[in-house]
Design a protein around this motif. Sequence first.
Motif, PDB file in Angstrom:
ATOM      1  N   LEU A  62       0.835  -1.206   0.000  1.00 19.15           N
ATOM      2  CA  LEU A  62       0.000   0.000   0.000  1.00 19.15           C
ATOM      3  C   LEU A  62       0.867   1.253   0.000  1.00 19.15           C
ATOM      4  O   LEU A  62       0.568   2.235  -0.684  1.00 19.15           O
ATOM      5  CB  LEU A  62      -0.942  -0.012   1.199  1.00 19.15           C
ATOM      6  CG  LEU A  62      -2.001  -1.116   1.224  1.00 19.15           C
ATOM      7  CD1 LEU A  62      -2.840  -1.030   2.496  1.00 19.15           C
ATOM      8  CD2 LEU A  62      -2.908  -1.032  -0.007  1.00 19.15           C
ATOM      9  N   VAL A  63       1.955   1.208   0.752  1.00 15.64           N
ATOM     10  CA  VAL A  63       2.861   2.360   0.816  1.00 15.64           C
ATOM     11  C   VAL A  63       3.554   2.580  -0.525  1.00 15.64           C
ATOM     12  O   VAL A  63       3.807   3.719  -0.940  1.00 15.64           O
ATOM     13  CB  VAL A  63       3.909   2.163   1.935  1.00 15.64           C
ATOM     14  CG1 VAL A  63       4.990   3.236   1.864  1.00 15.64           C
ATOM     15  CG2 VAL A  63       3.236   2.166   3.300  1.00 15.64           C
ATOM     16  N   ALA A  64       3.835   1.499  -1.241  1.00 16.65           N
ATOM     17  CA  ALA A  64       4.529   1.594  -2.530  1.00 16.65           C
ATOM     18  C   ALA A  64       3.672   2.232  -3.614  1.00 16.65           C
ATOM     19  O   ALA A  64       4.206   2.732  -4.614  1.00 16.65           O
ATOM     20  CB  ALA A  64       4.984   0.208  -2.978  1.00 16.65           C
ATOM     21  N   LYS A  65       2.353   2.192  -3.463  1.00 15.41           N
ATOM     22  CA  LYS A  65       1.414   2.828  -4.397  1.00 15.41           C
ATOM     23  C   LYS A  65       1.684   2.457  -5.866  1.00 15.41           C
ATOM     24  O   LYS A  65       2.006   3.315  -6.706  1.00 15.41           O
ATOM     25  CB  LYS A  65       1.451   4.351  -4.253  1.00 15.41           C
ATOM     26  CG  LYS A  65       1.052   4.855  -2.888  1.00 15.41           C
ATOM     27  CD  LYS A  65       1.026   6.366  -2.829  1.00 15.41           C
ATOM     28  CE  LYS A  65       0.709   6.878  -1.436  1.00 15.41           C
ATOM     29  NZ  LYS A  65      -0.609   6.425  -0.952  1.00 15.41           N
ATOM     30  N   PRO A  66       1.576   1.181  -6.197  1.00 13.59           N
ATOM     31  CA  PRO A  66       1.816   0.797  -7.594  1.00 13.59           C
ATOM     32  C   PRO A  66       0.834   1.477  -8.550  1.00 13.59           C
ATOM     33  O   PRO A  66      -0.347   1.642  -8.245  1.00 13.59           O
ATOM     34  CB  PRO A  66       1.618  -0.721  -7.583  1.00 13.59           C
ATOM     35  CG  PRO A  66       0.771  -0.990  -6.377  1.00 13.59           C
ATOM     36  CD  PRO A  66       1.175   0.029  -5.366  1.00 13.59           C
TER      37      PRO A  66
END
Length: 367
Positions: free
Chosen positions: A252-256
């Motif tokens: 979720l933090v990586a926001k693909p």
Amino acid sequence: MTRHLWKQLALGATLALSALGAWAAPSTIEDVLGRKLTLELPAQRVLLGFYVEDYFAVGGDKAFDRLVGLSRGWFVKSRPAVWEQYATARPTLRDVPDVGNVQDQSFSLEKVLATKPDVVILADWQFKALASEIPRLEAAGIPVVVVDYNAQTLERHMASTKVLGQLTGETARAQGIADGYRQVVQTIQQRIAQAKLPRPRTYIELGDKGPAEHSYTYGKNMWGAMIDLVGGDNVAAPFVKDWGPINPEQLLVAKPQVVLIAGYESVSRPDAMQMGFGVPAAEARRRLQGFAQRKGWGALPALQDGRLHGVYHGATRSLLDAAQLQYLAKALYPTLFADIDPDATYRDFYRRYLPIQPQGTFVLNGK
């Protein structure tokens, strides 16, 4: 008997022996690990550990008849509909002895030896897993040749195809297939290099466990290496070396910006991702949308922009993944590859090189 006749007979015998010697003369080849092996080519009795469709595609019709042993478990278990089509097209495959699988430790060296192969072809990962057994094969005078499509690099794909061409006596056919694959990769990379666009943050997951549990994603090989080939920024790479699950919070933090869920035909869960032979697009789409409902995924850029896709896991680690590379490139850079039809590429490979024709869903835009 006249002297002239004796000379004719002697000459004929000499020519016959020369011809036999030319046919049976050992040749030296180099496998993908740089190991030099000497054997008679083309190999007449082949035991195959992996890469079933690549061996068939490169070797052509004669390759089926020369197969005396096969590690069939993974292929039959994960892609039963595909195996059934091959067995229907080439019924002798049903009689080829199964020597077991490295994955579940059922691989039997005794069964291998019983087939009396001229050569054993193993994937790199199989060769490493069987390191303690290889000397027994070598002591029996059986060459072990290593190929590797799992690395998902252009270099290993090319080298493996060349080796299969040498082993089957189909060097020209192998070169043609390799050239076609290289052209696909180079076209993708050239367009991306010229466009100079930002690398899209990309996530891919094997959806065999369904939406409730995050299954394998990929770091440096397989889908991870494919993402690298087509200019994506693999968000799992910092957290997963080869393959394994990623922490959902990290994702979720990586926001693909692009998310792809891979699937096989054979799945045990009703909500697992399903793709491949015999899978209707509507069913694949229904399952794909289940992943969109994961907690927090609605906020991902990929989901907000309609960039959730389904891909076929059965077409990886193979020459057949040229079509999946095209689809990945198109998913990441849609404006650059509007003219490319990955589905047509996939079906055309079968039409040209294999005795079956795929019907089903192999790539899927989740919009």
